[in-house]
Design an enzyme around this catalytic site. Sequence first.
Site, PDB file in Angstrom:
ATOM      1  N   SER A   1       0.830  -1.199   0.000  1.00 19.72           N
ATOM      2  CA  SER A   1       0.000   0.000   0.000  1.00 19.72           C
ATOM      3  C   SER A   1       0.871   1.258   0.000  1.00 19.72           C
ATOM      4  O   SER A   1       0.363   2.360  -0.098  1.00 19.72           O
ATOM      5  CB  SER A   1      -0.893   0.022   1.243  1.00 19.72           C
ATOM      6  OG  SER A   1      -0.080   0.047   2.397  1.00 19.72           O
ATOM      7  N   TYR A  18      -6.995 -10.033   0.522  1.00 19.82           N
ATOM      8  CA  TYR A  18      -6.133 -10.654  -0.494  1.00 19.82           C
ATOM      9  C   TYR A  18      -6.884 -11.691  -1.327  1.00 19.82           C
ATOM     10  O   TYR A  18      -6.332 -12.253  -2.257  1.00 19.82           O
ATOM     11  CB  TYR A  18      -4.962 -11.376   0.198  1.00 19.82           C
ATOM     12  CG  TYR A  18      -3.849 -10.476   0.698  1.00 19.82           C
ATOM     13  CD1 TYR A  18      -4.096  -9.387   1.510  1.00 19.82           C
ATOM     14  CD2 TYR A  18      -2.533 -10.751   0.372  1.00 19.82           C
ATOM     15  CE1 TYR A  18      -3.064  -8.589   1.983  1.00 19.82           C
ATOM     16  CE2 TYR A  18      -1.492  -9.955   0.833  1.00 19.82           C
ATOM     17  CZ  TYR A  18      -1.773  -8.878   1.647  1.00 19.82           C
ATOM     18  OH  TYR A  18      -0.749  -8.095   2.102  1.00 19.82           O
ATOM     19  N   HIS A  48       4.688 -11.132   4.217  1.00 21.65           N
ATOM     20  CA  HIS A  48       4.202  -9.927   4.905  1.00 21.65           C
ATOM     21  C   HIS A  48       5.075  -9.679   6.124  1.00 21.65           C
ATOM     22  O   HIS A  48       5.678 -10.616   6.650  1.00 21.65           O
ATOM     23  CB  HIS A  48       2.739 -10.142   5.319  1.00 21.65           C
ATOM     24  CG  HIS A  48       2.000  -8.853   5.561  1.00 21.65           C
ATOM     25  ND1 HIS A  48       2.169  -8.109   6.704  1.00 21.65           N
ATOM     26  CD2 HIS A  48       1.108  -8.176   4.802  1.00 21.65           C
ATOM     27  CE1 HIS A  48       1.395  -7.029   6.621  1.00 21.65           C
ATOM     28  NE2 HIS A  48       0.744  -7.042   5.477  1.00 21.65           N
ATOM     29  N   GLY A  49       5.112  -8.470   6.577  1.00 23.21           N
ATOM     30  CA  GLY A  49       5.782  -8.157   7.843  1.00 23.21           C
ATOM     31  C   GLY A  49       4.972  -8.784   8.981  1.00 23.21           C
ATOM     32  O   GLY A  49       3.766  -9.011   8.827  1.00 23.21           O
ATOM     33  N   ASP A  50       5.615  -9.048  10.122  1.00 24.12           N
ATOM     34  CA  ASP A  50       4.865  -9.707  11.197  1.00 24.12           C
ATOM     35  C   ASP A  50       4.039  -8.710  12.014  1.00 24.12           C
ATOM     36  O   ASP A  50       3.442  -9.072  13.017  1.00 24.12           O
ATOM     37  CB  ASP A  50       5.811 -10.516  12.093  1.00 24.12           C
ATOM     38  CG  ASP A  50       6.870  -9.630  12.742  1.00 24.12           C
ATOM     39  OD1 ASP A  50       6.825  -8.403  12.539  1.00 24.12           O
ATOM     40  OD2 ASP A  50       7.741 -10.173  13.450  1.00 24.12           O
ATOM     41  N   ASP A  51       3.986  -7.468  11.558  1.00 27.09           N
ATOM     42  CA  ASP A  51       3.243  -6.448  12.302  1.00 27.09           C
ATOM     43  C   ASP A  51       1.733  -6.614  12.193  1.00 27.09           C
ATOM     44  O   ASP A  51       0.996  -5.953  12.889  1.00 27.09           O
ATOM     45  CB  ASP A  51       3.637  -5.048  11.808  1.00 27.09           C
ATOM     46  CG  ASP A  51       3.451  -4.896  10.315  1.00 27.09           C
ATOM     47  OD1 ASP A  51       3.844  -5.831   9.582  1.00 27.09           O
ATOM     48  OD2 ASP A  51       2.911  -3.870   9.881  1.00 27.09           O
ATOM     49  N   GLN A  85      -5.317  -5.238  11.149  1.00 28.26           N
ATOM     50  CA  GLN A  85      -5.063  -6.101   9.992  1.00 28.26           C
ATOM     51  C   GLN A  85      -5.140  -7.596  10.311  1.00 28.26           C
ATOM     52  O   GLN A  85      -5.028  -8.423   9.417  1.00 28.26           O
ATOM     53  CB  GLN A  85      -3.670  -5.799   9.419  1.00 28.26           C
ATOM     54  CG  GLN A  85      -3.553  -4.435   8.801  1.00 28.26           C
ATOM     55  CD  GLN A  85      -2.301  -4.363   7.951  1.00 28.26           C
ATOM     56  OE1 GLN A  85      -2.225  -4.924   6.879  1.00 28.26           O
ATOM     57  NE2 GLN A  85      -1.298  -3.680   8.438  1.00 28.26           N
ATOM     58  N   ASP A 137     -27.220  28.212  18.282  1.00 27.56           N
ATOM     59  CA  ASP A 137     -26.787  28.100  16.889  1.00 27.56           C
ATOM     60  C   ASP A 137     -27.477  29.177  16.055  1.00 27.56           C
ATOM     61  O   ASP A 137     -28.363  28.894  15.248  1.00 27.56           O
ATOM     62  CB  ASP A 137     -27.150  26.684  16.396  1.00 27.56           C
ATOM     63  CG  ASP A 137     -26.712  26.421  14.974  1.00 27.56           C
ATOM     64  OD1 ASP A 137     -25.839  27.153  14.465  1.00 27.56           O
ATOM     65  OD2 ASP A 137     -27.262  25.479  14.365  1.00 27.56           O
TER      66      ASP A 137
HETATM   67  C1  SPV Z   1     -25.238  21.842  11.788  1.00 29.99           C
HETATM   68  O1  SPV Z   1     -24.727  20.761  12.115  1.00 29.99           O
HETATM   69  O2  SPV Z   1     -24.943  22.877  12.335  1.00 29.99           O
HETATM   70  C2  SPV Z   1     -26.178  21.891  10.682  1.00 29.99           C
HETATM   71  C3  SPV Z   1     -26.917  20.679  10.324  1.00 29.99           C
HETATM   72  O3  SPV Z   1     -26.351  22.915  10.121  1.00 29.99           O
HETATM   73  S1  SPV Z   1     -28.396  20.754  11.177  1.00 29.99           S
HETATM   74  O4  SPV Z   1     -28.119  20.890  12.560  1.00 29.99           O
HETATM   75  O5  SPV Z   1     -29.110  19.532  10.861  1.00 29.99           O
HETATM   76  O6  SPV Z   1     -29.124  21.901  10.661  1.00 29.99           O
HETATM   77 MG    MG Z   2     -25.441  24.560  11.022  1.00 25.78          MG
END
Ligand code: SPV
Ligand code: MG
Length: 670
Positions: free
Chosen positions: A247, A313, A327-330, A336, A442
């Site tokens: 990887s 795999y 593979h490494g033994d890790d 994994q 908010d």
């Molecule tokens: C927020 O996470 O602040 C969002 C999404 O605006 S929601 O709360 O669903 O409006």
């Molecule tokens: Mg929001």
Amino acid sequence: MKALLLNSGMGSRMGDLTAFCPKCMTAVYGNETILSRQLRQLSECGITEIIMTTGFLADQVKAYCHSLKLPLTYRFVPNTRYAETNYIYSVYCARTWLGDDDIILLHGDLVFETQILDAMIAYPHSCIAGSKEAELPQKDFKAVFQGDYLAKVGVDLFDNAVAVQPFYKLKQKDWSVWLKQICRFCEAGNVNCYAEDALNEISENMHIKLYDTGRYLCSEIDNQEDLAVVSEKVREIAERVVYMGFSTDVIHSGHIEILKRAARMGRVIVGVLSDNAVASYKRFPLIPFAERKLLFENIRYVYQVVEQRELSYRENLQKLKPAFVIHGDDWRTGIQKPLRDEVIEILDTYGGKLVEFPYAESATIRDIEKRMTSELAIPDFRRGRLKKAMQMKGCINAIEVHSGITGLIAEKTMVEHNGEVHQFDAMWVSSLCDSTAKGKPDIELVDMTSRLRTIDDIMEVTTKPIIFDGDTGGLIEHFVYTVKTLERIGVSMVIIEDKTGLKKNSLFGTEIEQTQDTTEHFCAKIEAGKKAKKTNDFMIVARIESLILEKGVEDALERAGAYVKAGADGIMIHSRKKEPDEIFAFVERFREGDAITPLVVVPTTFHAVTEDEFRSRGVNVVIYANQLTRSGFPAMQHAAELILRNHRAKEADACCMPIREIINLIPADA
Ligand code: SPV
Ligand code: MG
């Protein structure tokens, strides 16, 4: 460490093959002879100094060695009495150049797999190659051990014996004891016995263990039948497939070393993991799949490179049926481990074998990995990765974060399920959770300076791409600055909602007064934002509140069309209904006319819908918008109550994360 090769004998049991050619120059497979193979193997394992006893056709052997042009220095020691003496006398002839160093001692007719030599060199003790699984030969060497140590070697030992080969790695201390005894034997005229007869007399003064070669090839060639069997085995070895999954996007000396060792076991087929598979369990690859494939295609130890599409795999093992997976033994523990269990289970079905090399984690390798990871946090790198992840996976997920510690949880949380490893693709810096963490409503009260501070805290300790909840985006004149700032610091996407006035959280719906912006005004905001941004990577997504405000799917679709026309890089459709019907209806109708523009959903209330279902319906981003906040605060509240109730912290301890885990989560040397 030197190697002592015994090539004095006449090999008369090989019939006409050795009439004009020394036995060691008998062809085994391809264009290799027993000797060229041995010398190549010694050289590959890091031996540079060869002491070789010669006798029969000595000049031919000498010239042949030089013609091979291997990076080896030779000291040829003739045993002129080769016809009438045994190899004990050849060793005696070479005594001046022996005894001062550890040694690999082997007979010139021995054919073995390189990994045996590799392992014997690395073995911390003196050892003799032998196999506990092999049947005891009638005429060849067998050995008896006392405890762990070699007591006797001979052809007539049968009780409690193990089949061994005249193939030793001897520490200088042990070797000088044996060499002295060899000299004593020869000086007393005992030149027709085995050197092992001398060893048997002083074995209690030596410490030689068995190196068990198991079923790996390690055989002497005595006659033409042996030659046929061994040649066929060597062909099988040369053609068998050795599989390794990779990887990595940086190939360092540790990888080259492992590939080199793997190439000694057969044809190395490297499975380069797809970008998706790498990103799922590790970090986003810095170099895309095609380039990582090219890197491996140009390594000389690699026979072929294929894609390993998944972390598992299974697909490639069933197709290629490799004799070995390396593979490494890790991966014996941790995330994994289930992959490893699956590999063993598949190999068992057809007799393949897992070979694990000790995982060599050096300071340099750690440093490279750290540098790679910090590259991912660089704004230009981080910003572009959201789009790449969407292109790669079709539908990605994001988890809410509101601080450095929640960022680390988003960064590091991984789960294994059915052989697949899952982690979050991105982080959502929610206005609700950022405000809540500050104890504020908010309502766009937490200003942009403070929001940027939160992003900075998160960015400092993480590498995953960020989707920023830009609320309404504010005044158009302000929004253009927000776009510039977010883009510059490495945020990948800003989502702004089509509301105006005092914005309140959408999950209140129509319970409180909220005003939707006019389509024209919101389009103007999108256009201004688009003009302000500088890169293609940065995305401005228009969030439609029509369903929240119960204006119906039709209204949402009309707005979506207008917003896309105004340049929105994506549409977020939001709803607070428990049932996802409206969302599904919107997505279906939207996709009828627009197959490309990314669609974003926030399934807080319609939480029963899985990411797979969203993907199949055409959604591209699923945001888990508040779950870390909603799970974290009740836990804190509960702990606080327990302390108050008990007037001590003991009772709260059971629901607290152990300090050790916190320390593990937060790296000390960021
Ligand atoms: C927020 O996470 O602040 C969002 C999404 O605006 S929601 O709360 O669903 O409006
Ligand atoms: Mg929001």
